[in-house]
Write a protein that holds these residues in place. Structure first.
Motif, mmCIF file in Angstrom:
data_model
loop_
_atom_site.group_PDB
_atom_site.id
_atom_site.type_symbol
_atom_site.label_atom_id
_atom_site.label_comp_id
_atom_site.label_asym_id
_atom_site.label_seq_id
_atom_site.Cartn_x
_atom_site.Cartn_y
_atom_site.Cartn_z
ATOM 1 N N THR A 39 0.836 -1.196 0.000
ATOM 2 C CA THR A 39 0.000 0.000 0.000
ATOM 3 C C THR A 39 0.875 1.253 0.000
ATOM 4 O OG1 THR A 39 -0.111 0.161 2.394
ATOM 5 C CG2 THR A 39 -1.826 -1.158 1.309
ATOM 6 N N ARG A 71 -6.985 -1.760 -6.347
ATOM 7 C CA ARG A 71 -7.712 -1.113 -5.258
ATOM 8 C C ARG A 71 -8.476 -2.165 -4.465
ATOM 9 N NH1 ARG A 71 -9.463 3.807 -3.647
ATOM 10 N NH2 ARG A 71 -8.654 4.882 -5.451
ATOM 11 N N GLU A 75 -7.763 1.314 0.110
ATOM 12 C CA GLU A 75 -6.323 1.162 -0.107
ATOM 13 C C GLU A 75 -6.016 0.840 -1.570
ATOM 14 O OE1 GLU A 75 -3.939 1.671 2.027
ATOM 15 O OE2 GLU A 75 -4.917 1.551 3.975
ATOM 16 N N TYR A 77 -2.977 -0.928 -3.757
ATOM 17 C CA TYR A 77 -1.795 -1.769 -3.657
ATOM 18 C C TYR A 77 -1.009 -1.672 -4.956
ATOM 19 C CZ TYR A 77 -3.977 -3.839 0.444
ATOM 20 O OH TYR A 77 -4.546 -4.023 1.677
#
Length: 97
Positions: A39, A71, A75, A77
């Motif tokens: 993240t 997503r 968050e 990634y």
């Protein structure tokens, strides 16, 4: 004499190398070679880089196809999108040790 196809490949490779040839962008990529799917907040904590600068570099490299975004909820990634690039970075790191 070079062929147009080879010239295109050389040009694309030069553009890729130019995109990653910055200390912070390289640090981002090196972190992602060790753990894929990190993240933004985890990268920021690990690299100690300003969030705005980190976000700008992540967006730039994702837009160029160097990074992949995923997503999950709130968050995002990031991981390296190109296996060949990941292998090359691993070799470069090993050569520096």
């Amino acid at each position: 004499m070079s062929s147009p196809l080879k010239d295109v490949k050389v040009g694309k490779t030069a553009a890729l190398l130019k995109s990653i040839a910055h200390p912070i962008r390289l640090r981002i990529l090196l972190a992602l070679t060790k753990k894929s799917g990190i993240t933004v907040s985890a990268l920021q904590g690990q690299l100690q880089v300003e969030l705005t600068q980190l976000s700008r570099y992540l967006k730039l490299m994702a837009g160029q196809g160097i990074l992949r975004r995923r997503r999950k909820g709130n968050e995002i990634y990031y991981s390296i999108a190109n296996d060949a690039l990941q292998k090359a970075l691993t070799v470069f790191i090993a050569q520096q040790e």
